[in-house]
Design a protein around this motif. Structure first.
Motif, short mmCIF file in Angstrom:
data_model
loop_
_atom_site.label_atom_id
_atom_site.label_comp_id
_atom_site.label_asym_id
_atom_site.label_seq_id
_atom_site.Cartn_x
_atom_site.Cartn_y
_atom_site.Cartn_z
N THR A 1 9.10 -27.17 1.21
CA THR A 1 8.38 -25.91 0.98
C THR A 1 8.56 -25.45 -0.47
O THR A 1 7.59 -25.11 -1.15
N LEU A 2 9.80 -25.44 -0.94
CA LEU A 2 10.07 -24.96 -2.29
C LEU A 2 9.54 -25.91 -3.36
O LEU A 2 9.10 -25.47 -4.43
N GLN A 3 9.54 -27.21 -3.09
CA GLN A 3 9.00 -28.17 -4.06
C GLN A 3 7.48 -28.04 -4.21
O GLN A 3 6.93 -28.34 -5.26
N ASP B 1 3.99 -23.73 -5.40
CA ASP B 1 2.78 -23.30 -6.12
C ASP B 1 1.52 -23.66 -5.33
O ASP B 1 0.62 -22.83 -5.16
N LYS B 2 1.45 -24.89 -4.85
CA LYS B 2 0.31 -25.33 -4.04
C LYS B 2 0.22 -24.52 -2.75
O LYS B 2 -0.86 -24.10 -2.33
N ILE B 3 1.36 -24.29 -2.12
CA ILE B 3 1.41 -23.54 -0.87
C ILE B 3 0.93 -22.10 -1.09
O ILE B 3 0.09 -21.59 -0.34
N ASP B 4 1.46 -21.45 -2.13
CA ASP B 4 1.06 -20.06 -2.40
C ASP B 4 -0.42 -19.96 -2.75
O ASP B 4 -1.10 -19.01 -2.33
N LYS B 5 -0.95 -20.93 -3.48
CA LYS B 5 -2.38 -20.92 -3.80
C LYS B 5 -3.20 -21.07 -2.52
O LYS B 5 -4.19 -20.36 -2.32
N THR B 6 -2.78 -21.96 -1.63
CA THR B 6 -3.49 -22.18 -0.36
C THR B 6 -3.46 -20.92 0.49
O THR B 6 -4.48 -20.52 1.05
N ILE B 7 -2.31 -20.28 0.57
CA ILE B 7 -2.19 -19.03 1.34
C ILE B 7 -3.07 -17.96 0.72
O ILE B 7 -3.80 -17.25 1.43
N GLY B 8 -3.03 -17.84 -0.60
CA GLY B 8 -3.84 -16.84 -1.30
C GLY B 8 -5.33 -16.98 -1.02
O GLY B 8 -6.03 -15.98 -0.85
N LEU B 9 -5.79 -18.22 -0.96
CA LEU B 9 -7.22 -18.45 -0.67
C LEU B 9 -7.56 -18.14 0.78
O LEU B 9 -8.68 -17.73 1.09
N ALA B 10 -6.60 -18.34 1.68
CA ALA B 10 -6.87 -18.15 3.10
C ALA B 10 -6.62 -16.72 3.59
O ALA B 10 -7.16 -16.32 4.62
N ALA B 11 -5.81 -15.98 2.86
CA ALA B 11 -5.47 -14.61 3.28
C ALA B 11 -6.51 -13.65 2.72
O ALA B 11 -6.32 -13.02 1.69
N LYS B 12 -7.61 -13.54 3.44
CA LYS B 12 -8.73 -12.72 2.98
C LYS B 12 -8.30 -11.27 2.77
O LYS B 12 -7.67 -10.66 3.62
N ASN B 13 -8.67 -10.75 1.60
CA ASN B 13 -8.39 -9.36 1.23
C ASN B 13 -6.91 -9.05 1.08
O ASN B 13 -6.52 -7.89 1.11
N TRP B 14 -6.08 -10.09 0.95
CA TRP B 14 -4.64 -9.89 0.76
C TRP B 14 -4.19 -10.71 -0.43
O TRP B 14 -4.48 -11.90 -0.52
N THR B 15 -3.46 -10.08 -1.34
CA THR B 15 -2.79 -10.85 -2.39
C THR B 15 -1.42 -11.23 -1.84
O THR B 15 -0.88 -10.55 -0.96
N LEU B 16 -0.87 -12.31 -2.35
CA LEU B 16 0.40 -12.80 -1.86
C LEU B 16 1.50 -11.74 -1.95
O LEU B 16 2.31 -11.60 -1.03
N ASP B 17 1.50 -10.96 -3.01
CA ASP B 17 2.55 -9.95 -3.17
C ASP B 17 2.40 -8.77 -2.22
O ASP B 17 3.35 -8.02 -2.01
#
Length: 159
Positions: free
Chosen positions: A78-80, A83-99
Motif C-alpha cells: 500500500t505504501l509503495q 501515489d497511484k492508490i491516492d490518485k485512483t481513490i481521488g478519481l473514484a470519490a466523486k465530489n470528495w478530495t482525499l483530504d
C-alpha cells in the motif's frame, strides 16, 4: 488500548487497537491491523514503508509472525503504491478530495484499493472486507461511502 488520535474530526470516536479476534480469518485480522498501521502512519506523517516502524507496531500488539508477514505485505504494498492508490481513490470519490475523507476511511480505502489494483484477491472479498473494516473503524456512513468508492474503482479497473 485506544489510539490517542480521533478517527474522525469532531466525532469523539477513536480507532481501537484490538488483539486477534478468535474465530476471524487470519487474513481478516491482518487487514484489521493493516488499517490500524496505515492510520498510525498517516498520523505520524510516515508515507513510506518503514520496517522498524512495523516491527515496533507488531511487538507492541503481540502480532504473531505468520500474521506479521501478511501485515507487512499489505502495508508495504500500500505504501509503495500510495501515489497511484491516492490518485485512483481521488478519481473514484466523486465530489470528495482525499483530504476531506476521514483518516480511518482513507486507510480502509487505501488498503482496499491496493488489493484491487495489485493483488489477486477476489473482488468480492476485497469489497466485503473493506465494508466490514469501515463499519468497525468509521462512522455510520463509512461503510456505504467505502463501498461506493471501491465499486467505482472496480468498474474502472477490473472486468
Amino acid at each position: 488500548m485506544r489510539h490517542p488520535h480521533p478517527a474522525k474530526p469532531g466525532s469523539g470516536s477513536h480507532l481501537e487497537f484490538s488483539q486477534l479476534s478468535s474465530g476471524i480469518n487470519p487474513k481478516s485480522n491482518a487487514r484489521m491491523f493493516a488499517v490500524q498501521f496505515l492510520y498510525q502512519c498517516e498520523q505520524e506523517r510516515i508515507f513510506y514503508f518503514s520496517e522498524p516502524h512495523l516491527e515496533q507496531f507488531c511487538a507492541h500488539h503481540n502480532i504473531a509472525p505468520e500474521l506479521a508477514k501478511w501485515l507487512e505485505d499489505m502495508t508495504a504494498g500500500t505504501l509503495q503504491h500510495i501515489d497511484k492508490i491516492d490518485k485512483t481513490i481521488g478519481l473514484a470519490a466523486k465530489n470528495w478530495t482525499l483530504d476531506r475523507i476521514a483518516a480511518t476511511d482513507r486507510a480502509v480505502l487505501r488498503l482496499g484499493t491496493f488489493e484491487l489494483l495489485e493483488s489477486d484477491t477476489p473482488t468480492k472479498v476485497v469489497l466485503n472486507e473493506a465494508i466490514e473494516l469501515a463499519k468497525k473503524f468509521g462512522n455510520e456512513n463509512s461503510s456505504s461511502f467505502v463501498n461506493g468508492v471501491l465499486d467505482r474503482i472496480v468498474n474502472q479497473t477490473r472486468d
